[in-house]
Design a protein around this motif. Structure first.
Motif, PDB file in Angstrom:
ATOM      1  N   ILE A   1     -34.500   4.220  54.842  1.00 40.85           N
ATOM      2  CA  ILE A   1     -33.254   4.725  55.437  1.00 40.85           C
ATOM      3  C   ILE A   1     -32.050   4.072  54.763  1.00 40.85           C
ATOM      4  CG2 ILE A   1     -31.845   4.725  57.552  1.00 40.85           C
ATOM      5  CD1 ILE A   1     -34.518   5.064  59.112  1.00 40.85           C
ATOM      6  N   LEU A   2     -32.104   2.743  54.583  1.00 40.91           N
ATOM      7  CA  LEU A   2     -31.001   2.047  53.915  1.00 40.91           C
ATOM      8  C   LEU A   2     -30.809   2.542  52.484  1.00 40.91           C
ATOM      9  CD1 LEU A   2     -31.555  -1.635  55.117  1.00 40.91           C
ATOM     10  CD2 LEU A   2     -29.695  -0.090  55.759  1.00 40.91           C
ATOM     11  N   ALA A   3     -31.897   2.747  51.780  1.00 45.17           N
ATOM     12  CA  ALA A   3     -31.802   3.239  50.401  1.00 45.17           C
ATOM     13  C   ALA A   3     -31.279   4.671  50.377  1.00 45.17           C
ATOM     14  CB  ALA A   3     -33.155   3.146  49.719  1.00 45.17           C
ATOM     15  N   SER A   4     -31.689   5.479  51.355  1.00 43.82           N
ATOM     16  CA  SER A   4     -31.252   6.880  51.387  1.00 43.82           C
ATOM     17  C   SER A   4     -29.749   7.011  51.570  1.00 43.82           C
ATOM     18  CB  SER A   4     -31.966   7.629  52.514  1.00 43.82           C
ATOM     19  OG  SER A   4     -33.344   7.679  52.262  1.00 43.82           O
ATOM     20  N   THR A   5     -29.139   6.046  52.234  1.00 45.00           N
ATOM     21  CA  THR A   5     -27.683   6.112  52.412  1.00 45.00           C
ATOM     22  C   THR A   5     -26.944   5.980  51.085  1.00 45.00           C
ATOM     23  OG1 THR A   5     -27.462   3.731  52.814  1.00 45.00           O
ATOM     24  CG2 THR A   5     -27.811   5.143  54.741  1.00 45.00           C
ATOM     25  N   LYS A   6     -27.594   5.458  50.072  1.00 46.83           N
ATOM     26  CA  LYS A   6     -26.973   5.289  48.757  1.00 46.83           C
ATOM     27  C   LYS A   6     -27.267   6.444  47.806  1.00 46.83           C
ATOM     28  CE  LYS A   6     -24.988   1.553  49.819  1.00 46.83           C
ATOM     29  NZ  LYS A   6     -23.553   1.573  50.024  1.00 46.83           N
ATOM     30  N   TYR A   7     -28.092   7.389  48.225  1.00 44.68           N
ATOM     31  CA  TYR A   7     -28.317   8.587  47.414  1.00 44.68           C
ATOM     32  C   TYR A   7     -27.057   9.450  47.496  1.00 44.68           C
ATOM     33  CZ  TYR A   7     -33.340   8.163  46.428  1.00 44.68           C
ATOM     34  OH  TYR A   7     -34.558   7.784  45.941  1.00 44.68           O
TER      35      TYR A   7
END
Length: 169
Positions: A157-163
């Motif tokens: 989820i945290l990584a997806s916010t940076k996509y």
């Protein structure tokens, strides 16, 4: 070129950088996954050698037979542990990547399965290391599994916010 040590540090300490690593080559990502597989395999083989995973059955003839073929048993066990760990970890990464693609769709982010697979491969670092640590501490495997799933999903989820966001029409 990114070093494996940098990938480990970023996987453990900087979860938001995982999205940037979606652009890594697949070869580098697979090398990293095999590094995690090596950790799990070496730990499992050490458990096998020390008899931690020994069953409670007591067959006199069987134990004598095993003592006679130990020279053959250890290499076979190592290969089997490596093969099993490889299959299970690649399946885990693939399932997490699928979940990550769903997260990207829900969060209206742009990304493909191949990108999320690379991110998931790095996101399982915490759960893999915690599984080994909790096994050493004799904590239930159910607790370890649930904790690993939660941590990995949070990291995704945290990584997806940076996509990148999907542009509005």
């Amino acid at each position: 070129m990114v070093k494996h040590s940098q990938l480990i540090i970023d996987s453990l300490v900087h979860p938001k950088k995982l999205a940037a690593y979606r652009l890594l080559t697949i070869g580098k990502t697979i090398q990293y996954v095999f590094l995690l597989i090596a950790v799990v395999t070496i730990y499992s083989f050490f458990q096998f050698l020390t008899g931690v995973t020994e069953t409670s059955y007591n067959f006199t003839g069987l134990t004598e037979y095993v003592k006679d073929i130990q020279w053959l048993l250890y290499p076979f066990a190592f290969v089997l542990l490596t093969l099993t760990s490889t299959i299970l970890i690649f399946i885990r990464v693939s399932i997490y990547a699928f979940v990550g693609v769903i997260l990207l769709k829900v969060m209206h982010r742009r990304g493909e399965y191949r990108h999320m697979w690379r991110t998931a491969a790095l996101a399982i670092t915490w759960s893999t290391l915690l599984t080994v640590l909790l096994s050493i501490l004799k904590i239930s495997s159910i607790v370890s599994t649930i904790l690993g799933i939660l941590i990995t999903i949070i990291l995704l989820i945290l990584a997806s916010t940076k996509y990148p966001k999907i542009p509005k029409k």
